[in-house]
Structure formats: structure tokens, C-alpha cells
Scaffold this motif. Structure first.
Motif, PDB file in Angstrom:
ATOM      1  N   GLU A  32       1.087  -1.257  -0.129  1.00 56.23           N
ATOM      2  CA  GLU A  32      -0.589  -0.440  -0.047  1.00 56.23           C
ATOM      3  C   GLU A  32       0.725   1.687  -0.009  1.00 56.23           C
ATOM      4  N   ASN A  68      -3.706  -2.092  -3.950  1.00 57.55           N
ATOM      5  CA  ASN A  68      -3.450  -2.440  -4.645  1.00 57.55           C
ATOM      6  C   ASN A  68      -4.427  -2.598  -5.071  1.00 57.55           C
ATOM      7  N   GLN A  69      -5.329  -2.711  -6.629  1.00 57.13           N
ATOM      8  CA  GLN A  69      -6.601  -3.462  -7.197  1.00 57.13           C
ATOM      9  C   GLN A  69      -6.160  -4.143  -7.969  1.00 57.13           C
ATOM     10  N   SER A  73      -3.971   1.487  -9.100  1.00 56.70           N
ATOM     11  CA  SER A  73      -5.161   2.412  -8.597  1.00 56.70           C
ATOM     12  C   SER A  73      -6.072   3.098  -9.264  1.00 56.70           C
ATOM     13  N   ASP A  74      -7.165   3.918  -8.995  1.00 60.33           N
ATOM     14  CA  ASP A  74      -7.773   4.927  -9.657  1.00 60.33           C
ATOM     15  C   ASP A  74      -7.520   6.079  -9.481  1.00 60.33           C
TER      16      ASP A  74
END
Length: 213
Positions: free
Chosen positions: A14, A209-210, A192-193
Motif C-alpha cells: 500500500e 493495490n487493485q 489504483s484509480d
């Protein structure tokens, strides 16, 4: 997307962005790749503008540097490496290499010219970032599987912590988008976004982290 057996051997990561240590790197959002009349236009660039502007505005509000990357090539080279594989494009000092007006790039912000896919390869970007004491990067733009990915790789190799907001990037196709983001999230950084990045720049929120484990 589930991880393959090899990529599953990773450390969960993260990122908590510190605005004093972070820069936003906007890769190749130029007329040649986005606007009618460009020689290699990527369809649907318009969908990127909203997420990109949100990040850019949050960066400016937090005094986080925004760095604009321009792909640009000199005419008359005997063996222009990019043109060996791609249609001749992005002639320097032309409309083609200017940042699209939609994003409101400022002349007093940092602009870096690159001659290869990576924004780090034989440019002064690494030197600029080190002089600014930057070690965290938010990288986005076009295209995910070529110039964005190459820039992220070199950022990782040079010791930077990297975040890539997926909705602020576009690849040459959906397969390439998914594959590139998968590799970035499992080997080179955090995917991510834009909303998570804006929250992190605005208030120090943690970015997860997606890419699923």
C-alpha cells in the motif's frame, strides 16, 4: 483478474502519498495521439480527461509538481529508433507534440521531451526529480502498454514508488490494458484509480493495490 502462480509470489503493498515527495507524470497526452489530424490517434481519449484533470487539480492544490512528457522526434535522423517500428510521428516544434488543450498544461510547469518510449531514457527527468527530492510518482497517460509502461518500468528501476491510476490510462486495446496493469501491479508498482489518488493527494489516504491476490 486472478494472479498466475509466478506473480502470486509478491509482497502486498500500500502507498501513502506525501505531497512533498510526490510528482504527477503525465505521459504523451499530446495532439498526435489524441486529436483529429494526429498521425496515431488513440480512440476514446476523451474518457481519460475527467480522471486526469481531477488528479492534476488535486496535485496543484497540494503543491505537488505536475510534469508533462512530450514524445518528440527530429527530422532527418538516419535511423530514428521509434520510426523503425512505428509510422513517423511527433515531429518536434509542431502542433503534434503539444499537450492537448483539454488538460490546461501550464508553461511554468515542468515539460520533458523524450525521444524513446520511456520518459526516463536519456532525458533529465531522473535528475529533475532528485533535485526536487521526489521519490513517489503518479504516472498516467497514453498508451498504457507502450510509453506509460516503459516509464513505470524505469521509474521502478530507478528506485521510485509508483502509482498508476487505471482510469487515467488507455492502451491500444482492452487485452493490452489488462495485461499491462496486471504486470505493473504485480511487479512494478500499485494500480489504483483517480479517486483514490485524489484522496491521497488531498488528505493522505492510503492507496491499495487493485490487482487482486
Amino acid at each position: 483478474m486472478s494472479l498466475d502462480v509466478f506473480s502470486a509470489h509478491r509482497n502486498e503493498q500500500e502507498v501513502r502519498l506525501d505531497a512533498t515527495r510526490t510528482a504527477v507524470i503525465v505521459v504523451d497526452m499530446i495532439n498526435e495521439f489524441c486529436k483529429p489530424g494526429g498521425k496515431m490517434v488513440l480512440p476514446g481519449y476523451e474518457t481519460l480527461v475527467g480522471p486526469q484533470l481531477a488528479i492534476i487539480e488535486a496535485a496543484r492544490a497540494s503543491n505537488t509538481p505536475v510534469i508533462w512528457i512530450h514524445d518528440a522526434h527530429r527530422p532527418g535522423m538516419r535511423h530514428e529508433r521509434e520510426w523503425a517500428k512505428r509510422t513517423p510521428h511527433c515531429l518536434e516544434n509542431t502542433w503534434a507534440v503539444e499537450i492537448i488543450e483539454d488538460l490546461g498544461a501550464r508553461p511554468d510547469e515542468i515539460h520533458v521531451t523524450k525521444r524513446r518510449y520511456s520518459a526516463f531514457f536519456q532525458t533529465d527527468l531522473d535528475l529533475v526529480l532528485k533535485d526536487m527530492k521526489i521519490d513517489q510518482l503518479v504516472v498516467f497517460g497514453v498508451v498504457t502498454n507502450i510509453c506509460v509502461r516503459s516509464t513505470v518500468h524505469d521509474a521502478f528501476f530507478n528506485g521510485y514508488e509508483v502509482v498508476v491510476p487505471a482510469d487515467a490510462c488507455a492502451a491500444t486495446g482492452q487485452r493490452e490494458q489488462e495485461s499491462s496493469l496486471y504486470d505493473i501491479g504485480t511487479h512494478f508498482g500499485v494500480v489504483s484509480d483517480s479517486k483514490a489518488v485524489v484522496a491521497a493527494l488531498s488528505g493522505g489516504a492510503t492507496i491499495a493495490n487493485q490487482i487482486a491476490a
